[in-house]
Enzyme design. Structure first.
Site, PDB file in Angstrom:
ATOM      1  N   LYS A  13       8.647 -13.880 -64.850  1.00  0.00           N
ATOM      2  CA  LYS A  13       8.676 -14.339 -66.246  1.00  0.00           C
ATOM      3  C   LYS A  13       7.291 -14.215 -66.884  1.00  0.00           C
ATOM      4  O   LYS A  13       7.147 -13.707 -67.983  1.00  0.00           O
ATOM      5  CB  LYS A  13       9.149 -15.800 -66.338  1.00  0.00           C
ATOM      6  CG  LYS A  13      10.542 -16.026 -65.757  1.00  0.00           C
ATOM      7  CD  LYS A  13      10.992 -17.480 -65.897  1.00  0.00           C
ATOM      8  CE  LYS A  13      10.163 -18.486 -65.118  1.00  0.00           C
ATOM      9  NZ  LYS A  13      10.222 -18.336 -63.648  1.00  0.00           N
ATOM     10  N   ARG A  88      14.264 -25.941 -69.370  1.00  0.00           N
ATOM     11  CA  ARG A  88      14.657 -25.860 -67.961  1.00  0.00           C
ATOM     12  C   ARG A  88      15.749 -26.841 -67.602  1.00  0.00           C
ATOM     13  O   ARG A  88      16.207 -26.849 -66.469  1.00  0.00           O
ATOM     14  CB  ARG A  88      13.434 -26.186 -67.094  1.00  0.00           C
ATOM     15  CG  ARG A  88      12.719 -24.975 -66.552  1.00  0.00           C
ATOM     16  CD  ARG A  88      11.456 -25.487 -65.889  1.00  0.00           C
ATOM     17  NE  ARG A  88      11.127 -24.702 -64.757  1.00  0.00           N
ATOM     18  CZ  ARG A  88      10.076 -23.877 -64.692  1.00  0.00           C
ATOM     19  NH1 ARG A  88       9.295 -23.729 -65.731  1.00  0.00           N
ATOM     20  NH2 ARG A  88       9.830 -23.212 -63.605  1.00  0.00           N
ATOM     21  N   ARG A 127       1.257 -14.588 -53.607  1.00  0.00           N
ATOM     22  CA  ARG A 127       0.467 -14.613 -54.852  1.00  0.00           C
ATOM     23  C   ARG A 127      -0.848 -15.357 -54.647  1.00  0.00           C
ATOM     24  O   ARG A 127      -0.893 -16.415 -54.030  1.00  0.00           O
ATOM     25  CB  ARG A 127       1.279 -15.294 -55.951  1.00  0.00           C
ATOM     26  CG  ARG A 127       0.452 -15.594 -57.195  1.00  0.00           C
ATOM     27  CD  ARG A 127       1.287 -15.982 -58.381  1.00  0.00           C
ATOM     28  NE  ARG A 127       2.144 -17.111 -58.135  1.00  0.00           N
ATOM     29  CZ  ARG A 127       3.084 -17.518 -58.985  1.00  0.00           C
ATOM     30  NH1 ARG A 127       3.270 -16.881 -60.122  1.00  0.00           N
ATOM     31  NH2 ARG A 127       3.825 -18.558 -58.719  1.00  0.00           N
ATOM     32  N   ARG A 160      -1.765 -21.072 -55.396  1.00  0.00           N
ATOM     33  CA  ARG A 160      -1.268 -22.183 -56.207  1.00  0.00           C
ATOM     34  C   ARG A 160      -0.696 -23.239 -55.285  1.00  0.00           C
ATOM     35  O   ARG A 160      -0.041 -22.919 -54.300  1.00  0.00           O
ATOM     36  CB  ARG A 160      -0.169 -21.661 -57.146  1.00  0.00           C
ATOM     37  CG  ARG A 160      -0.516 -21.774 -58.615  1.00  0.00           C
ATOM     38  CD  ARG A 160       0.464 -21.033 -59.474  1.00  0.00           C
ATOM     39  NE  ARG A 160       1.777 -21.671 -59.558  1.00  0.00           N
ATOM     40  CZ  ARG A 160       2.734 -21.292 -60.400  1.00  0.00           C
ATOM     41  NH1 ARG A 160       2.499 -20.290 -61.230  1.00  0.00           N
ATOM     42  NH2 ARG A 160       3.893 -21.889 -60.421  1.00  0.00           N
ATOM     43  N   ARG A 171      11.356 -25.229 -55.045  1.00  0.00           N
ATOM     44  CA  ARG A 171      11.418 -24.780 -56.446  1.00  0.00           C
ATOM     45  C   ARG A 171      12.661 -23.928 -56.698  1.00  0.00           C
ATOM     46  O   ARG A 171      13.296 -24.039 -57.744  1.00  0.00           O
ATOM     47  CB  ARG A 171      10.150 -23.996 -56.801  1.00  0.00           C
ATOM     48  CG  ARG A 171       8.925 -24.886 -56.913  1.00  0.00           C
ATOM     49  CD  ARG A 171       7.640 -24.098 -56.775  1.00  0.00           C
ATOM     50  NE  ARG A 171       7.447 -23.118 -57.824  1.00  0.00           N
ATOM     51  CZ  ARG A 171       6.615 -22.085 -57.717  1.00  0.00           C
ATOM     52  NH1 ARG A 171       5.904 -21.899 -56.619  1.00  0.00           N
ATOM     53  NH2 ARG A 171       6.490 -21.243 -58.709  1.00  0.00           N
TER      54      ARG A 171
HETATM   55  P1  AP5 Z   1       5.216 -14.234 -62.116  1.00  0.00           P
HETATM   56  O1  AP5 Z   1       5.228 -13.290 -63.265  1.00  0.00           O
HETATM   57  O2  AP5 Z   1       4.126 -15.259 -62.054  1.00  0.00           O
HETATM   58  O3  AP5 Z   1       6.649 -14.945 -62.001  1.00  0.00           O
HETATM   59  P2  AP5 Z   1       7.169 -16.240 -62.724  1.00  0.00           P
HETATM   60  O4  AP5 Z   1       8.645 -16.070 -62.858  1.00  0.00           O
HETATM   61  O5  AP5 Z   1       6.395 -16.510 -63.984  1.00  0.00           O
HETATM   62  O6  AP5 Z   1       6.831 -17.277 -61.572  1.00  0.00           O
HETATM   63  P3  AP5 Z   1       6.179 -18.704 -61.624  1.00  0.00           P
HETATM   64  O7  AP5 Z   1       5.952 -19.076 -60.190  1.00  0.00           O
HETATM   65  O8  AP5 Z   1       4.989 -18.785 -62.529  1.00  0.00           O
HETATM   66  O9  AP5 Z   1       7.396 -19.471 -62.272  1.00  0.00           O
HETATM   67  P4  AP5 Z   1       7.836 -20.907 -62.136  1.00  0.00           P
HETATM   68  O10 AP5 Z   1       8.956 -20.930 -63.083  1.00  0.00           O
HETATM   69  O11 AP5 Z   1       8.132 -21.467 -60.792  1.00  0.00           O
HETATM   70  O12 AP5 Z   1       6.497 -21.682 -62.452  1.00  0.00           O
HETATM   71  P5  AP5 Z   1       5.930 -22.325 -63.805  1.00  0.00           P
HETATM   72  O13 AP5 Z   1       4.497 -22.003 -63.820  1.00  0.00           O
HETATM   73  O14 AP5 Z   1       6.782 -22.019 -64.986  1.00  0.00           O
HETATM   74  O15 AP5 Z   1       5.266 -13.377 -60.769  1.00  0.00           O
HETATM   75  C1  AP5 Z   1       5.214 -13.994 -59.503  1.00  0.00           C
HETATM   76  C2  AP5 Z   1       4.497 -13.068 -58.508  1.00  0.00           C
HETATM   77  O16 AP5 Z   1       5.269 -11.878 -58.356  1.00  0.00           O
HETATM   78  C3  AP5 Z   1       3.111 -12.605 -58.979  1.00  0.00           C
HETATM   79  O17 AP5 Z   1       2.279 -12.470 -57.863  1.00  0.00           O
HETATM   80  C4  AP5 Z   1       3.384 -11.237 -59.626  1.00  0.00           C
HETATM   81  O18 AP5 Z   1       2.267 -10.401 -59.579  1.00  0.00           O
HETATM   82  C5  AP5 Z   1       4.517 -10.731 -58.760  1.00  0.00           C
HETATM   83  N1  AP5 Z   1       5.449  -9.854 -59.493  1.00  0.00           N
HETATM   84  C6  AP5 Z   1       5.919 -10.038 -60.766  1.00  0.00           C
HETATM   85  N2  AP5 Z   1       6.782  -9.044 -61.092  1.00  0.00           N
HETATM   86  C7  AP5 Z   1       6.857  -8.237 -60.000  1.00  0.00           C
HETATM   87  C8  AP5 Z   1       7.581  -7.055 -59.702  1.00  0.00           C
HETATM   88  N3  AP5 Z   1       8.406  -6.486 -60.598  1.00  0.00           N
HETATM   89  N4  AP5 Z   1       7.413  -6.501 -58.474  1.00  0.00           N
HETATM   90  C9  AP5 Z   1       6.586  -7.062 -57.551  1.00  0.00           C
HETATM   91  N5  AP5 Z   1       5.863  -8.181 -57.769  1.00  0.00           N
HETATM   92  C10 AP5 Z   1       6.001  -8.757 -58.984  1.00  0.00           C
HETATM   93  O19 AP5 Z   1       6.166 -23.890 -63.493  1.00  0.00           O
HETATM   94  C11 AP5 Z   1       5.437 -24.529 -62.463  1.00  0.00           C
HETATM   95  C12 AP5 Z   1       5.858 -26.001 -62.397  1.00  0.00           C
HETATM   96  O20 AP5 Z   1       5.564 -26.647 -63.663  1.00  0.00           O
HETATM   97  C13 AP5 Z   1       7.356 -26.267 -62.175  1.00  0.00           C
HETATM   98  O21 AP5 Z   1       7.707 -26.221 -60.809  1.00  0.00           O
HETATM   99  C14 AP5 Z   1       7.489 -27.683 -62.776  1.00  0.00           C
HETATM  100  O22 AP5 Z   1       6.981 -28.633 -61.901  1.00  0.00           O
HETATM  101  C15 AP5 Z   1       6.566 -27.609 -63.980  1.00  0.00           C
HETATM  102  N6  AP5 Z   1       7.269 -27.180 -65.206  1.00  0.00           N
HETATM  103  C16 AP5 Z   1       7.054 -26.042 -65.916  1.00  0.00           C
HETATM  104  N7  AP5 Z   1       7.887 -25.987 -66.968  1.00  0.00           N
HETATM  105  C17 AP5 Z   1       8.654 -27.108 -66.917  1.00  0.00           C
HETATM  106  C18 AP5 Z   1       9.722 -27.605 -67.719  1.00  0.00           C
HETATM  107  N8  AP5 Z   1      10.154 -26.938 -68.809  1.00  0.00           N
HETATM  108  N9  AP5 Z   1      10.277 -28.782 -67.357  1.00  0.00           N
HETATM  109  C19 AP5 Z   1       9.847 -29.470 -66.285  1.00  0.00           C
HETATM  110  N10 AP5 Z   1       8.855 -29.045 -65.470  1.00  0.00           N
HETATM  111  C20 AP5 Z   1       8.261 -27.872 -65.792  1.00  0.00           C
END
Ligand code: AP5
Length: 222
Positions: A13, A88, A127, A160, A171
């Site tokens: 994402k 979410r 990552r 992280r 997660r």
């Molecule tokens: P990346 O692009 O970072 O993927 P992502 O889907 O953004 O993954 P995240 O881990 O950031 O998402 P998340 O939803 O768990 O965490 P968030 O920060 O939103 O890619 C991941 C890896 O893969 C990278 O190394 C990248 O280089 C690689 N990659 C990408 N595309 C690729 C491809 N095509 N091929 C190969 N490799 C690839 O949330 C974190 C925490 O915050 C949550 O757990 C929760 O506690 C809290 N939080 C956030 N939003 C809310 C909400 N709305 N409500 C409640 N809690 C929330």
């Protein structure tokens, strides 16, 4: 245009939102990044959110919703926004729809990225993130020029806190239980598009842009 990228942790994402921001010229809003900034700065919100995040659980709706809606309705997002990580939960989705409707806006497109759990776990646990600028690295796709050091700002690369194998599994389970039910809502609203998040990141971007182009062609033909 208000657009949502939705999908499990590690599906890409953040990676794709940054690319769409370049292609579409609208800002990218990541609730994960906003919350991590609060944790790093030691704000009251960060203190309340940090423990939930380290366990891989969602931060309570009230904390996230107020913080995020303030940004979405602020001047930087007035022409639209690429949402990443919000909503979410059903309560967050309801609050978003109401807030947007109050400003004659609506979620126009929801792009659902998918990939098998095995792929997601490999991406998450491999990552490494820059402690300074937040740039992301992975042995499969992007390695730093100097081991353990960010190419962009020279700061150390760290894992992280929620990218350990155990927390990453939590997660994924939280996503299945709390976020996947939102897909039915967006399918019913006719705005949901499914996109394969596997393969080269550039190919994934092309799939996303193709969906957006088709949608734009469809609405101009009406
Ligand atoms: P990346 O692009 O970072 O993927 P992502 O889907 O953004 O993954 P995240 O881990 O950031 O998402 P998340 O939803 O768990 O965490 P968030 O920060 O939103 O890619 C991941 C890896 O893969 C990278 O190394 C990248 O280089 C690689 N990659 C990408 N595309 C690729 C491809 N095509 N091929 C190969 N490799 C690839 O949330 C974190 C925490 O915050 C949550 O757990 C929760 O506690 C809290 N939080 C956030 N939003 C809310 C909400 N709305 N409500 C409640 N809690 C929330």
């Amino acid at each position: 245009m208000d657009l949502l990228l939705i999908g499990p942790p590690g599906v890409g994402k953040g990676t794709q939102a940054a690319r769409l921001r370049q292609a579409l010229g609208i800002p990218h809003l990541s609730t994960g990044d906003l919350l991590r900034r609060h944790v790093a700065e030691g704000t009251a919100l960060g203190a309340a959110a940090g423990a939930h995040m380290r366990r891989g659980e969602l931060v309570p709706d009230a904390l996230v919703t107020e913080m995020t809606l303030e940004q979405i309705l602020g001047p930087s997002c007035s022409a639209g926004v690429i949402l990443d990580g919000f909503p979410r939960t059903p309560a967050q989705a309801e609050a978003l729809d109401t807030a947007l409707a109050g400003h004659a806006r609506r979620l126009a497109v929801v792009l659902h990225l998918t990939a098998p759990d095995q792929t997601l776990l490999r991406r998450l646990t491999g990552r490494r993130t820059c402690a300074g600028c937040g740039d992301s690295y992975h042995p499969d796709t992007r390695t730093p020029r100097t081991h353990g050091q960010c190419d962009s700002c020279g700061q150390p690369l760290v894992q992280r806190a929620d990218d350990t194998a155990e927390t990453a599994r939590t997660r994924l389970a939280v996503h299945t239980r709390q976020t996947q039910p939102l897909l039915a809502r967006y399918r019913l609203a006719g705005v949901l598009h499914e996109i394969d998040g596997c393969g080269d990141p550039g190919d994934v971007t092309r799939r996303l842009l193709a969906v957006l182009a088709l949608r734009a062609a469809g609405s101009s033909a009406l």
